[in-house]
Write a protein that holds these residues in place. Structure first.
Motif, short mmCIF file in Angstrom:
data_model
loop_
_atom_site.label_atom_id
_atom_site.label_comp_id
_atom_site.label_asym_id
_atom_site.label_seq_id
_atom_site.Cartn_x
_atom_site.Cartn_y
_atom_site.Cartn_z
N LEU A 112 0.77 -1.34 -0.02
CA LEU A 112 -0.06 -0.24 -0.01
C LEU A 112 0.96 1.35 0.04
O LEU A 112 0.63 2.08 -0.85
N LEU A 113 1.88 1.24 0.78
CA LEU A 113 2.81 2.45 0.93
C LEU A 113 3.62 2.59 -0.69
O LEU A 113 3.39 3.60 -1.08
N GLU A 114 3.86 1.37 -1.35
CA GLU A 114 4.35 1.82 -2.64
C GLU A 114 3.43 2.08 -3.79
O GLU A 114 3.78 3.07 -4.62
N ILE A 115 2.10 1.64 -3.44
CA ILE A 115 1.13 2.24 -4.50
C ILE A 115 0.86 3.84 -4.15
O ILE A 115 0.75 4.70 -5.11
N ALA A 116 0.99 4.37 -3.01
CA ALA A 116 0.81 5.50 -2.57
C ALA A 116 1.91 6.34 -3.06
O ALA A 116 1.70 7.35 -3.72
N ASP B 159 1.80 9.45 -5.66
CA ASP B 159 2.35 10.75 -5.41
C ASP B 159 3.41 11.20 -6.27
O ASP B 159 3.62 12.40 -6.81
N GLN B 160 4.35 10.25 -6.75
CA GLN B 160 5.44 10.57 -7.67
C GLN B 160 4.73 11.02 -9.23
O GLN B 160 5.27 12.06 -9.40
N SER B 161 3.89 10.18 -9.44
CA SER B 161 3.48 10.58 -10.95
C SER B 161 2.36 11.70 -10.73
O SER B 161 2.62 12.40 -11.86
N HIS B 162 1.81 12.11 -9.64
CA HIS B 162 1.27 13.53 -9.63
C HIS B 162 2.26 14.49 -9.67
O HIS B 162 1.97 15.52 -10.11
N ASP B 163 3.40 14.55 -8.93
CA ASP B 163 4.39 15.28 -8.88
C ASP B 163 4.89 15.52 -10.17
O ASP B 163 5.48 16.80 -10.65
N GLU B 164 4.82 14.50 -11.22
CA GLU B 164 5.79 14.77 -12.66
C GLU B 164 4.59 15.07 -13.59
O GLU B 164 4.97 15.71 -14.61
#
Length: 66
Positions: free
Chosen positions: A51-55, A59-64
């Motif tokens: 679940l942490l990896e998914i989140a 979050d990373q794709s949102h930042d990019e």
């Protein structure tokens, strides 16, 4: 309540050192994560990591995004 069965096969190979932490969760969150782990046949630890990896990926794709 029957014994929970967990798939202990790692879903991801970790090349680094695993760090042990103490995690405090509200009881309702704990119950939800345990239920999801049982459904997905993972250990509680594996489910939390998953679940942490998914989140973090979301979050990373949102930042990019532009």
């Amino acid at each position: 309540m029957g014994a929970a069965r967990f798939d202990l096969t790692p879903t991801r190979h970790y090349d680094g050192v695993m760090i042990r932490i103490t995690l405090r969760l509200p009881d309702d969150v704990h119950a939800r994560v345990v239920a999801r782990a049982e459904t997905e046949r993972r250990s509680l630890n594996s489910q939390i990591v998953h679940l942490l990896e998914i989140a973090l990926a979301a979050d990373q794709s949102h930042d990019e995004s532009p």
